[in-house]
Design a protein around this motif. Structure first.
Motif, PDB file in Angstrom:
ATOM      1  N   VAL A 191       2.081  21.039  -3.954  1.00  0.00           N
ATOM      2  CA  VAL A 191       0.629  20.303  -4.332  1.00  0.00           C
ATOM      3  C   VAL A 191      -0.439  20.540  -3.275  1.00  0.00           C
ATOM      4  CG1 VAL A 191      -0.289  18.161  -4.932  1.00  0.00           C
ATOM      5  CG2 VAL A 191       1.967  18.532  -5.805  1.00  0.00           C
ATOM      6  N   VAL A 192      -1.684  20.891  -3.741  1.00  0.00           N
ATOM      7  CA  VAL A 192      -2.655  20.937  -2.895  1.00  0.00           C
ATOM      8  C   VAL A 192      -3.902  20.084  -3.584  1.00  0.00           C
ATOM      9  CG1 VAL A 192      -4.522  22.211  -1.581  1.00  0.00           C
ATOM     10  CG2 VAL A 192      -2.314  23.480  -2.634  1.00  0.00           C
ATOM     11  N   ILE A 193      -4.346  18.999  -2.792  1.00  0.00           N
ATOM     12  CA  ILE A 193      -5.281  18.012  -3.300  1.00  0.00           C
ATOM     13  C   ILE A 193      -6.603  18.857  -2.727  1.00  0.00           C
ATOM     14  CG2 ILE A 193      -6.204  15.690  -3.262  1.00  0.00           C
ATOM     15  CD1 ILE A 193      -3.563  14.899  -2.616  1.00  0.00           C
ATOM     16  N   PHE A 194      -7.535  19.304  -3.598  1.00  0.00           N
ATOM     17  CA  PHE A 194      -8.753  19.581  -3.419  1.00  0.00           C
ATOM     18  C   PHE A 194      -9.816  18.573  -3.565  1.00  0.00           C
ATOM     19  CE2 PHE A 194      -6.683  23.846  -4.800  1.00  0.00           C
ATOM     20  CZ  PHE A 194      -6.687  24.223  -3.455  1.00  0.00           C
ATOM     21  N   HIS A 195     -10.868  18.492  -2.706  1.00  0.00           N
ATOM     22  CA  HIS A 195     -11.859  17.487  -2.685  1.00  0.00           C
ATOM     23  C   HIS A 195     -12.994  18.100  -3.290  1.00  0.00           C
ATOM     24  CE1 HIS A 195     -10.488  14.399   0.209  1.00  0.00           C
ATOM     25  NE2 HIS A 195      -9.216  15.176   0.196  1.00  0.00           N
ATOM     26  N   ALA A 196     -13.672  17.297  -4.381  1.00  0.00           N
ATOM     27  CA  ALA A 196     -15.017  17.684  -4.991  1.00  0.00           C
ATOM     28  C   ALA A 196     -16.305  16.887  -4.512  1.00  0.00           C
ATOM     29  CB  ALA A 196     -14.517  17.770  -6.543  1.00  0.00           C
ATOM     30  N   GLY A 197     -16.025  15.350  -4.981  1.00  0.00           N
ATOM     31  CA  GLY A 197     -17.063  14.674  -4.824  1.00  0.00           C
ATOM     32  C   GLY A 197     -16.786  13.624  -3.714  1.00  0.00           C
ATOM     33  N   THR A 198     -16.512  13.995  -2.429  1.00  0.00           N
ATOM     34  CA  THR A 198     -15.955  13.017  -1.578  1.00  0.00           C
ATOM     35  C   THR A 198     -16.761  13.081  -0.352  1.00  0.00           C
ATOM     36  OG1 THR A 198     -14.312  14.626  -0.411  1.00  0.00           O
ATOM     37  CG2 THR A 198     -13.541  13.272  -2.251  1.00  0.00           C
ATOM     38  N   LEU A 199     -16.745  11.752   0.440  1.00  0.00           N
ATOM     39  CA  LEU A 199     -17.531  11.869   1.605  1.00  0.00           C
ATOM     40  C   LEU A 199     -16.550  11.032   2.745  1.00  0.00           C
ATOM     41  CD1 LEU A 199     -20.174  11.985   3.175  1.00  0.00           C
ATOM     42  CD2 LEU A 199     -20.761   9.679   2.371  1.00  0.00           C
ATOM     43  N   GLN A 200     -16.591  11.542   3.898  1.00  0.00           N
ATOM     44  CA  GLN A 200     -15.742  10.947   5.000  1.00  0.00           C
ATOM     45  C   GLN A 200     -16.413   9.943   5.525  1.00  0.00           C
ATOM     46  OE1 GLN A 200     -12.463  12.416   6.212  1.00  0.00           O
ATOM     47  NE2 GLN A 200     -12.167  10.498   6.968  1.00  0.00           N
ATOM     48  N   LYS A 201     -16.261   8.560   5.405  1.00  0.00           N
ATOM     49  CA  LYS A 201     -17.010   7.195   5.456  1.00  0.00           C
ATOM     50  C   LYS A 201     -16.933   7.195   7.142  1.00  0.00           C
ATOM     51  CE  LYS A 201     -19.593   3.692   3.917  1.00  0.00           C
ATOM     52  NZ  LYS A 201     -20.790   3.906   3.096  1.00  0.00           N
ATOM     53  N   ASP A 202     -15.668   7.149   7.476  1.00  0.00           N
ATOM     54  CA  ASP A 202     -15.240   6.833   9.132  1.00  0.00           C
ATOM     55  C   ASP A 202     -14.138   7.516   9.408  1.00  0.00           C
ATOM     56  OD1 ASP A 202     -13.123   5.041   8.234  1.00  0.00           O
ATOM     57  OD2 ASP A 202     -14.911   3.488   8.030  1.00  0.00           O
ATOM     58  N   ALA A 203     -13.460   7.336  10.553  1.00  0.00           N
ATOM     59  CA  ALA A 203     -12.275   8.023  10.658  1.00  0.00           C
ATOM     60  C   ALA A 203     -10.987   7.906   9.848  1.00  0.00           C
ATOM     61  CB  ALA A 203     -11.609   7.859  12.140  1.00  0.00           C
ATOM     62  N   GLU A 204     -10.843   6.522   9.082  1.00  0.00           N
ATOM     63  CA  GLU A 204      -9.829   6.282   8.147  1.00  0.00           C
ATOM     64  C   GLU A 204     -10.292   6.227   6.722  1.00  0.00           C
ATOM     65  OE1 GLU A 204      -7.076   5.390   9.649  1.00  0.00           O
ATOM     66  OE2 GLU A 204      -8.042   5.753  11.676  1.00  0.00           O
ATOM     67  N   THR A 205     -11.629   6.335   6.499  1.00  0.00           N
ATOM     68  CA  THR A 205     -11.756   6.173   5.004  1.00  0.00           C
ATOM     69  C   THR A 205     -12.697   7.333   4.475  1.00  0.00           C
ATOM     70  OG1 THR A 205     -12.206   3.752   5.575  1.00  0.00           O
ATOM     71  CG2 THR A 205     -12.929   4.388   3.314  1.00  0.00           C
ATOM     72  N   VAL A 206     -12.133   7.814   3.317  1.00  0.00           N
ATOM     73  CA  VAL A 206     -12.695   8.603   2.376  1.00  0.00           C
ATOM     74  C   VAL A 206     -13.240   8.014   1.249  1.00  0.00           C
ATOM     75  CG1 VAL A 206     -12.529  10.830   0.991  1.00  0.00           C
ATOM     76  CG2 VAL A 206     -11.325  10.844   3.212  1.00  0.00           C
ATOM     77  N   VAL A 207     -14.452   8.225   0.793  1.00  0.00           N
ATOM     78  CA  VAL A 207     -15.087   7.619  -0.370  1.00  0.00           C
ATOM     79  C   VAL A 207     -15.557   8.585  -1.383  1.00  0.00           C
ATOM     80  CG1 VAL A 207     -15.738   5.516   0.982  1.00  0.00           C
ATOM     81  CG2 VAL A 207     -17.413   7.287   0.550  1.00  0.00           C
ATOM     82  N   THR A 208     -15.709   8.193  -2.662  1.00  0.00           N
ATOM     83  CA  THR A 208     -16.230   9.136  -3.834  1.00  0.00           C
ATOM     84  C   THR A 208     -17.655   9.202  -3.474  1.00  0.00           C
ATOM     85  OG1 THR A 208     -16.814   6.942  -5.230  1.00  0.00           O
ATOM     86  CG2 THR A 208     -14.825   7.895  -5.396  1.00  0.00           C
ATOM     87  N   ASN A 209     -18.098  10.470  -3.957  1.00  0.00           N
ATOM     88  CA  ASN A 209     -19.672  10.769  -3.737  1.00  0.00           C
ATOM     89  C   ASN A 209     -20.088  11.799  -4.485  1.00  0.00           C
ATOM     90  OD1 ASN A 209     -21.788  10.941  -1.846  1.00  0.00           O
ATOM     91  ND2 ASN A 209     -21.135  12.930  -1.300  1.00  0.00           N
ATOM     92  N   GLY A 210     -19.437  11.678  -5.720  1.00  0.00           N
ATOM     93  CA  GLY A 210     -19.839  12.489  -7.137  1.00  0.00           C
ATOM     94  C   GLY A 210     -19.154  11.982  -8.267  1.00  0.00           C
ATOM     95  N   GLY A 211     -19.658  12.706  -9.256  1.00  0.00           N
ATOM     96  CA  GLY A 211     -18.824  12.578 -10.772  1.00  0.00           C
ATOM     97  C   GLY A 211     -17.593  12.963 -10.715  1.00  0.00           C
ATOM     98  N   ARG A 212     -17.193  14.437 -10.204  1.00  0.00           N
ATOM     99  CA  ARG A 212     -15.925  14.849 -10.097  1.00  0.00           C
ATOM    100  C   ARG A 212     -15.544  14.602  -8.735  1.00  0.00           C
ATOM    101  NH1 ARG A 212     -15.724  20.622 -12.472  1.00  0.00           N
ATOM    102  NH2 ARG A 212     -17.514  20.885 -11.233  1.00  0.00           N
ATOM    103  N   VAL A 213     -14.512  13.977  -8.264  1.00  0.00           N
ATOM    104  CA  VAL A 213     -13.866  13.438  -7.133  1.00  0.00           C
ATOM    105  C   VAL A 213     -12.975  14.310  -6.506  1.00  0.00           C
ATOM    106  CG1 VAL A 213     -13.372  11.475  -5.831  1.00  0.00           C
ATOM    107  CG2 VAL A 213     -14.757  11.362  -7.737  1.00  0.00           C
ATOM    108  N   LEU A 214     -11.796  14.546  -7.244  1.00  0.00           N
ATOM    109  CA  LEU A 214     -10.646  15.242  -6.792  1.00  0.00           C
ATOM    110  C   LEU A 214     -10.069  16.191  -7.729  1.00  0.00           C
ATOM    111  CD1 LEU A 214      -8.840  12.025  -5.077  1.00  0.00           C
ATOM    112  CD2 LEU A 214     -10.181  13.983  -3.598  1.00  0.00           C
ATOM    113  N   ALA A 215      -9.596  17.384  -7.370  1.00  0.00           N
ATOM    114  CA  ALA A 215      -8.887  18.105  -8.278  1.00  0.00           C
ATOM    115  C   ALA A 215      -7.515  18.476  -7.451  1.00  0.00           C
ATOM    116  CB  ALA A 215      -9.627  19.456  -8.336  1.00  0.00           C
ATOM    117  N   VAL A 216      -6.537  17.851  -8.334  1.00  0.00           N
ATOM    118  CA  VAL A 216      -5.120  17.820  -7.644  1.00  0.00           C
ATOM    119  C   VAL A 216      -4.309  18.918  -8.542  1.00  0.00           C
ATOM    120  CG1 VAL A 216      -2.862  16.771  -7.667  1.00  0.00           C
ATOM    121  CG2 VAL A 216      -5.003  15.439  -7.314  1.00  0.00           C
ATOM    122  N   SER A 217      -4.008  20.186  -7.624  1.00  0.00           N
ATOM    123  CA  SER A 217      -3.425  21.290  -8.093  1.00  0.00           C
ATOM    124  C   SER A 217      -1.913  21.430  -7.810  1.00  0.00           C
ATOM    125  CB  SER A 217      -4.116  22.746  -7.484  1.00  0.00           C
ATOM    126  OG  SER A 217      -5.535  22.529  -7.774  1.00  0.00           O
ATOM    127  N   ALA A 218      -1.177  21.794  -8.800  1.00  0.00           N
ATOM    128  CA  ALA A 218       0.239  21.853  -8.508  1.00  0.00           C
ATOM    129  C   ALA A 218       0.842  23.076  -9.096  1.00  0.00           C
ATOM    130  CB  ALA A 218       0.860  20.423  -9.136  1.00  0.00           C
TER     131      ALA A 218
END
Length: 427
Positions: free
Chosen positions: A365-392
């Motif tokens: 499995v590879v999780i590709f980020h689309a609309g994401t933003l690294q908010k801080d060292a611990e937190t990733v937040v949504t930053n778009g309409g399409r957020v994640l593409a999970v490829s397997a």
């Protein structure tokens, strides 16, 4: 060499993931990138259409290769900008000239190109404000359903299939008179509807030689069973079962080769990807559209299956040695399912914390980020309409889709939605 990727979506994360593996990749930069690309290289705060800022950065960081993800910089002439600047001419840029990018930048141009080179496609006519009444009359006589396409770039959403003459006239009016897609719909292509199953074929070309690097089936509509509004893409599968040797030979001889010959005949500089959006109609291939770059989310299944070193392929392209390369594709199936924000493709909220990302990752499995933003060292937040593409990966499409879906069951963010029927017609 030092490499710069332009873009911020799942396609660019898939490029970064793939190129990071290359023996030829020294430093990798992604502009502007996302939370996922930051794990592959260095994100840089550059606008994808700010050519002067891109120039300054490339010279400062001794960038030797620029890979353009989205279509907009290509249509706006980034290739020509680099080619015309003595300080940039030594940098290899993957993408067509502005003239070549018109294959995507103008639906009317691409249909005219196909007509000139006898490439199979749906019958059509193009209209604008000056020929509005002619367009209304043309629609009145048209068979149903009717396909209406905004001529210019509309982020994958400028195509509407109408089931009645009244609906088609209303959409036509909205596009041209009320600027539904802004400048993109100042001209509208009215097209014959073709019934069949779509498949996208991806080619890397130097304008003379080409190599097919993969194919995929994309799912555009937001709802299951292909219902609801069009999106940028909700998921993908590869390989497509009907893409056998006989069908592939038809695609090459009737579509790919005439397209490359057409580029040469018209003196068009093209050093990059061609995305052939095709439809399989009773065993025959027709072109729905060209794109001048890789697709998204198709890249998220094509890159995992491509076994070649991607940077080496780009080097072969620039050196005129594509014909010496053998493309190797993984025998396994690959599926990607897109997790999107609530409300997408309409209005949606951002800054929703994404939970369980690291826990969800696993083998095959590879999780590709689309609309994401690294908010801080611990937190990733949504930053778009399409957020994640999970490829397997899977031994077949069913297994790949199931594995991707199981990963998505572990991931959480407020309003998260994904289709549970990707690949349904092949299962």
């Amino acid at each position: 060499m030092n490499i710069l990727i332009l873009g911020s979506g799942g396609r660019e994360h898939a490029f970064a993931w793939k190129m990071k593996q290359s023996e030829y990749c020294d430093r990798l930069f992604i502009a502007p990138g996302n939370a996922g690309t930051a794990s592959c290289g260095v994100n840089v705060a550059l606008g994808i259409n700010d050519f002067e800022a891109i120039k300054t950065f490339c010279l400062q960081e001794a960038v030797g290769l620029v890979v353009v993800g989205p279509e907009e910089p290509l249509v706006k002439g980034i290739y020509d900008f680099f080619a015309a600047d003595e300080a940039l001419q030594h940098i290899n840029l993957i993408g067509p000239s502005a003239k070549g990018a018109q294959l995507e930048g103008s639906k009317a141009y691409s249909k005219s190109f196909m007509q000139r080179y006898h490439i199979p496609t749906a019958t059509y006519a193009a209209f604008d404000e000056a020929t509005f009444e002619e367009g209304m009359a043309y629609i009145s006589q048209h068979s149903l359903p009717i396909v209406l396409k905004a001529d210019g770039l509309a982020a994958g959403k400028g195509v509407i299939i109408c089931q009645s003459i009244a609906e088609a006239k209303n959409v036509f009016t909205e596009m041209i008179r009320h600027k539904q897609f802004g400048a993109a719909s100042e001209k509208v292509v009215v097209e014959q509807f073709l019934a069949g199953t779509e498949v996208s074929v991806f080619v890397l070309t130097d304008g003379k030689e080409y190599k097919i690097i993969g194919h995929a089936k994309d799912y555009k509509q937001i709802g299951e069973n292909n219902t609801g509004a069009n999106t940028g893409g909700m998921g993908c599968v590869s390989p497509v079962p009907f893409m056998d040797t006989a069908f592939r030979e038809k695609v090459e001889s009737r579509i790919i080769q005439p397209t490359i010959q057409g580029l040469q005949s018209e003196g068009i500089i093209y050093k990059g990807f061609i995305f052939f959006g095709l439809i399989h109609v009773a065993g025959e291939p027709y072109v729905i559209e060209y794109n001048c770059r890789m697709g998204d989310p198709e890249t998220e299944v094509v890159m995992p299956r491509l076994q070649n070193d991607l940077v080496a392929l780009f080097m072969a392209l620039q050196e005129g040695k594509l014909n010496e390369v053998s493309i190797v594709i993984d025998d396994r199936s690959c599926a990607t399912i897109m997790a999107v924000s609530g409300g997408y493709p309409g209005a949606y909220e951002k800054n929703k914390p994404i939970r369980n990302l690291s826990e969800a990752a696993g083998e095959n499995v590879v999780i590709f980020h689309a609309g994401t933003l690294q908010k801080d060292a611990e937190t990733v937040v949504t930053n778009g309409g399409r957020v994640l593409a999970v490829s397997a990966y899977g031994s077949n499409i069913r297994e790949a889709v199931s594995r991707s879906g199981n990963v998505l069951k572990k991931i959480e963010f407020e309003g998260m939605y994904y289709r549970k029927d990707i690949g349904f017609e092949f299962l």
